[in-house]
Design an enzyme around this catalytic site. Sequence first.
Site: not given
Lengths: 489, 474
Positions: A153, A177, A78
């Site tokens: 996210s 997330s 990420k």
Amino acid sequence: MKMTKYRTIHEIKALIEKGETTYEEVMGAYINRIDQVEGTVDSFLQVLKEEALNQAKAADENKDDKTSPLFGIPYGLKDNICMEGVETTCASKILTGFIPPYSATVAEDLKNSGAVVLGKANMDEFAMGSSNENSSIKPTKNPWDPSRVPGGSSGGSAACVAADEVVFALGSDTGGSIRQPASFCGVVGLKPTYGLVSRYGLIAFASSLDQIGPITKDVTDCALVLNQIAGHDEKDSTSVDREKEDYTSYLQKDIKGMKIGIVEEYFGEGLQPDVRKRLEEAVEVYKSLGAQLVDVKLPTSDYALSAYYIISSAEASSNLARYDGIRYGFRAEGFDDLLDLYKKTRSQGFGEEVKRRIMLGTYALSSGYYDAYYKKALQVRTLIKEDFDKALSQCDVILSPTCPTTAFKLGEKSSDPLEMYLSDIYTVPVNIAGIPAISIPCGLDEQGLPVGMQLIGRDFGEKDILKAAYAFEQATKHHLNRPTLQEAR
Amino acid sequence: MEYEIVIGLEIHSELDTKSKIFCGCSTAFGGEENTQTCPVCLGLPGVLPVMNKKVVEYAVKAGIATNCTIARFSKMDRKNYFYPDLPKAYQISQFDLPICEHGTVEINVDGVKKNIGITRIHMEEDAGKLIHAAGGTLADNNRCGVPLIEIVTEPDMRSAAEARALAEKIKTILEYTEVSDCKMQEGSLRFDVNLSVRKPGEPFGTRTEMKNLNSFRALERAVEVESKRQIFEIERGNPIIQQTRKWDDDKGESYALRSKEEAHDYRYFPDPDLVPVVLTEEYIQNIKGSMPILPWVRKVRYMEDYNLSEYDADILVSSRETAEFFEGTVAVCKDAKTAANWLMGDIAATLNEKGQTMADVTFTPAQLGEMIGLINDKTISSSIAKQVLQEMFATGKDPKVIVEEKNLAQMSDTSELKGMVLDVMKANPQSVEDLKNGKEKAIGFLVGQIMRQTKGKANPQMVNELIRELIDQV
């Protein structure tokens, strides 16, 4: 290697050991797959093809090092997790061009295991969002249906695993997330206990809630990655100093007599009927495996979302204050003085959702409002933790939906932030309490979209939730469902 | 006196640690700009602070030395603001749960003793330094993350002299406990003065704050000038405005920096990146056990146990090194008065001459004690001891070795001295005659001759006795 629809860390490892493929061939297959589908999915902000291929070649030459289960395996990181020498932006304009001179501890851990970063995964800007539509670069699409969101996210991390662009990915979970996009994309996502995995090098959103975790295709892979990233780090004083565990050792165990808690409030209004149905079926599966169902109560969970938005926004307002255009990243042009430089840089550099939360957090912390909002939220936090402690003294794990719905359409909720926030209603309390939870696939809805089931454990109870998740996975094989993603236009 | 001055101090002191408060960067003063920095003290995205344990230890030491209560549980907070000299845009400090609270420090102004309350001591990080150059403003971040303690007093002082006495006392405490080097010219110790005036018996007046005074003289002058300014304003019926003022030491005046109405809202909250500081009883007791004996305690002991005068005791405790040297010497020679005399006499004079301090002394307290032992057992005379001491300064050798190598031991061998005394008496018949006639002065001349011949090594008392014994034989 021919790309099939299902390939895990342990499957690839077995193929290599049998001499049926090489690391270079594996990497080549994933790079090809990225070339085919990335135009549709948009999981990555950056793909590091050349470096990854070189590392795969080196892996084939370096036979001695193959003991680690993650050796030579391509993964996605990420974009809020720092990697030395690689641009890291949190999908925000304000960090454009920021190249950290250090790596996150998790990135170091995985490097040491021989795993290879193939791409920096897209995300909601600064990890704020539940759909990936807040990325300032581009929205990621759901591999099961590109007209839908992958969740957020860590939407990029979940989508790249679901779309077979990498074998696994790391995400971060502040209020759901990891779990919510794992649920939307039909993969496994674990939010570990706060303090189990080092946060060093994770660009902070809300420091007291953020936790890095794995996104994988099955529970075995989840345990393998967790083995590698869990552990004390002297660079993070909130990381807990405790003995290392082998999480794979809990996977074979029988769950007869295991107590599974059901929270009645979690099956109330707002839950999509298909989702409810799949969860009810899951409960039956557990019964058939000999687990004991227990009714538990989480009376303060109604207040979790409110407390979450105060605490996380307050911390975010402080964590994001350093992005002022002076030392790195984006700087606005044409300013009069220092204050004007700050104002223009932050106005232009941050997206709407980030600004909304900075303002909310600044307000909640300001003198005169601190007691009414921030302090109150901390008190609620204590109550929520007490609720979980009590419930988890009556059962080993709590079973709940991960999200009230399956993946929604792009643009469907992006104009209504409050509507969007509700998508994290089952995941947020877990972060507030700091305890671990996993989301695993538990079937599909009527439109063929994945439904996620959440299992919540006690502090450092990863072994319990992995055990329960593995038993379910083996009994149902829902995790073998894969998206039928067409090649890029 | 018509007006009473009310003063409280906030004292910032840089701790004498090798590394910064949250990272391993050096705290050395005067390095080239931005060379003593890392991602942590620069607050780069993703990095985390980790508490330096020495900082906690030093803060606790300062707290114990100022009679504070040491918190078993304290925490670090963020103090948020937008200042260009702090790259994180917040300072990590302590807000509602500081590490030390409720202390007192005794001051003595012209023989009048008074207790000043210490409100709290907290730990925090220093900010960087801005350099305003022709082309724009530059930032030097070397000082970012240098550990500080802030000592906040109660508004208990009533004059510039009291404020100065408290400041000096705090400096002594911090130096003695080795918490800070207190180099004021390097900013290791700096004072903020909160000051108001009132008619006695009235409630406190509105106060002003003068920031960053870095000498005792500046502190005293700032108090005098600011109190006069406030009285002047009040006398003319003007209100005192609560504000921060900058003291200009060259001009001897202060001017307003900002008023409290536009004060920053710091938005304090607990720093989620740092775990609370939890201290056990054992930890605190261990630090208490390792504390040096503080000067005022030592002074009383020197006067009571060693019968030293207050004057001597004051000089000996004035620095921790001198006091410890003194005690180390006495432990060996058991002769406090002689040890004090040597330290305050020849040793102080020699150091003065060389522009050195006790820290530069090359020999050990035990060696000095040994030398005093040699005087007391008459191996050497006091005048020879002066020579031995200089040799010890130069070489650091044991006094016994020096005495042997340079053959400085007193001649106490009667037969050897006897011949010498007879020879000298034979060579000076007039003096012998004078002595026989009762002119006692003559014996001094004869002794002097022998001392000269033996280069001071003869035992003068023995020589005296031998002359009287042998006088009839000449």
